[in-house]
Write a protein that holds these residues in place. Sequence first.
Motif, short mmCIF file in Angstrom:
data_model
loop_
_atom_site.label_atom_id
_atom_site.label_comp_id
_atom_site.label_asym_id
_atom_site.label_seq_id
_atom_site.Cartn_x
_atom_site.Cartn_y
_atom_site.Cartn_z
N UNK A 1 -12.82 3.09 -13.40
CA UNK A 1 -11.56 2.55 -13.05
C UNK A 1 -11.04 2.66 -11.42
N UNK A 2 -11.37 2.58 -10.62
CA UNK A 2 -10.79 3.05 -9.27
C UNK A 2 -10.86 1.41 -8.94
N UNK A 3 -12.95 1.08 -9.86
CA UNK A 3 -13.02 -0.98 -9.01
C UNK A 3 -11.94 -1.33 -10.34
N UNK A 4 -11.55 -1.49 -11.42
CA UNK A 4 -10.78 -2.46 -11.90
C UNK A 4 -9.17 -2.15 -11.25
N UNK A 5 -9.00 -0.85 -10.45
CA UNK A 5 -7.56 -1.08 -10.00
C UNK A 5 -7.21 -2.35 -8.96
N UNK A 6 -8.38 -1.78 -7.68
CA UNK A 6 -8.81 -2.57 -6.95
C UNK A 6 -9.20 -4.30 -7.57
N UNK B 1 1.58 1.01 -5.80
CA UNK B 1 2.55 2.23 -6.93
C UNK B 1 1.69 1.25 -8.60
N UNK B 2 1.41 -0.24 -7.97
CA UNK B 2 1.14 -0.78 -9.17
C UNK B 2 -0.09 -0.74 -9.75
N UNK B 3 -0.91 -0.60 -8.07
CA UNK B 3 -2.50 -0.55 -8.20
C UNK B 3 -2.76 1.39 -8.81
N UNK B 4 -1.86 2.19 -8.76
CA UNK B 4 -1.87 3.62 -9.07
C UNK B 4 -1.36 3.84 -10.56
N UNK B 5 -0.68 3.16 -11.21
CA UNK B 5 -0.06 2.83 -12.51
C UNK B 5 -1.75 2.09 -13.03
N UNK C 1 -4.85 14.37 -10.60
CA UNK C 1 -3.44 14.92 -9.92
C UNK C 1 -4.06 14.02 -8.64
N UNK C 2 -5.07 15.03 -8.16
CA UNK C 2 -4.67 14.54 -6.59
C UNK C 2 -4.93 12.95 -6.42
N UNK C 3 -5.59 12.40 -7.12
CA UNK C 3 -5.81 10.88 -6.41
C UNK C 3 -4.00 10.20 -6.47
N UNK C 4 -3.60 10.53 -7.74
CA UNK C 4 -2.05 9.78 -7.35
C UNK C 4 -1.23 10.94 -6.62
N UNK C 5 -1.32 12.14 -6.18
CA UNK C 5 -0.87 12.67 -5.44
C UNK C 5 -0.64 11.89 -3.65
N UNK C 6 -2.33 11.83 -3.66
CA UNK C 6 -2.08 11.54 -2.76
C UNK C 6 -2.13 9.90 -2.18
#
Lengths: 282, 356
Positions: A72-77, A204-208, A262-267
């Motif tokens: 998920x992180x890789x694809x968001x990146x 924001x976009x990457x978080x979504x 939740x922790x990742x999104x809050x950060x």
Amino acid sequence: MRMGMSRRFVQKSILPGFSLSLGFTIFYLSLIVLIPLSMVFFKASSMGAKDFLEVIMAPRTLAAYRLSFTTALLSAGINAVFGLIVAWVLVRYSFPGKRIMDALVDFPLALPTAVAGIALTELYTPTGWIGQCLSTVGVKAAFTPFGITIALTFIGLPFVVRTIQPVLEDMDPQIEEAAASLGANRWQVVSKIILPVIFPALLTGVTLAFARAIGEYGSVIFIAGNMPMKTEIVPLLIMTKLEQYDYTGATAIAIGMLVISFLLLAAANFFQWLMSKNLGKV
Amino acid sequence: MSIELKHVYKKFGNFKALDDVSLKIEDGELLALLGPSGSGKTTLLRVVAGLDSFDEGQVLFSGRDAQDQKARERGVGFVFQHYALFRHMTVFDNIAFGLNVQPGKIRPSRQEIRAKVMELLNLVQLEWLAERYPWQLSGGQRQRIALARALAVRPKVLLLDEPFGSLDAQVRKELRAWLRRFHDEFHITTIFVTHDQEEALEVADRIVVMNKGMLVQVGTPEDVFHNPVNSFVLSFLGNVNFFHCRLEQGKAMIGDTALEVPGLSVDQPQTAKLYVRPNQFKISRVFTKAALKAIVEYVNPAGTIVKVNLKTIDSGERILVEITQEEFKQSKIRKHEKVYVSLKDVSYSEYVQDDP
């Protein structure tokens, strides 16, 4: 005393409706988000702490967590970089077929995810169009974490593009001209002028995109191959538990995922707030 | 640095933004580009800055062709109409930007940059705003920061696009005077775009009047104001009354009234347009044959001059007349009064073809 409280919390406004709309917002969020979420915790609380830890610390669960979060992180990146380029091209240039391209961006959202999954699998299997080319250079896409990343990148793209687009449209080209006339080269304009301004939106976009990728099920299960310990994502593991009528086990895994997300999104939100604090409108 | 444009053409589609523009701006000159919106003045400024390309012609900087010089290499300070400040940077960082992006070899040290920025803030009298962000400033403050930012890189030319356009009247007056003083002190070649004739007349050494992408007139403020080359320049530089008339020897026939026109001689009777500035009239209560009969519609004595709005009785045309406060005190002209208007002088007359 009550008056004092309300004066501190509610800024006086000439327009009515604050208490009504706030009440509605709380009710709506509770009904749609909070109550279903708390059910997960409620369900999981029926098992003891020991059982709970046993489920979420099981090697198979840990492997699934690791796989889900890394892909998920890789694809968001990946989407952060290429989504930004797509948004840039769509905003800054005009060319024939631009409207069609713009509409194409939303496609991954509209397509039933299972259809996307089947199509991607078809393409990336060693006999598929792209899979063939990849296998000649020795890369296996389908049924590997790489394949999962591809599927997640596919579904995450619209989130990045659609959040950056309005910010880019809002950006006055004269800002760039001003920087250039002050002697900045193209790279300095991008890194010192454009990126800082769009960074909060990009985040924001990457978080979504990341949040969507974490929960994604339909498009991944076909291309993943679903081998326990290797290509089994968390949502699939939860489904497997459910199929075995292990409801508490499923919710335990879900809670683990919820907490990390939740922790990742809050950060990310905190970081975004920090970055945009000084971006007033001019 | 002197700037020369030679036969510059620029089109946006079918629209001629610049149409055969040739102009020389001397080193250290303060030049105003004046014209209505869409007259090409901003395009001309952007062409000089290297922000816009042009189709034909040449732009020379100190005699050298600037064709292959990009905007960032021209040593031009550009101040945008809406300031274009970097909103994610403090005022200090905004001004320091031009110095911070210089390549390592020539970039000043951090202390030097700091000193330079503070010196510029001092120049625009806003030292106390160094740590603020642009959105925390007023319009006039933003404008001065934009100016300080452009000056930081020691430009050889300063280009200002409608610099005071979106400020309120009081601030505009102050900044205008400030710009003139600044220029008198530092003598940087400066071109500024404006559609405000008062601003151009007050600040500039020379004025370039533009219309439809062409230069209509180039000259000192005095020159363009008193000797306009055509009615466009005339009516653009302040209020003017205009009459259709027939010119005969020393006289202008407006309707049945023959007005005396001082200093006018024609060989043969001609149909013409007559342009008269508001201060070129004489108002009198005493009947004169060679005067237009008019009714006073409105008198506005608030100001250094008194504005009198008249309506002629014969043709119903409206005339704006300006008289001095002394004249007003003597004559005590009042609303609804009948007066006689004659000419002291005429700004400009233009012959038109007789209708067949």
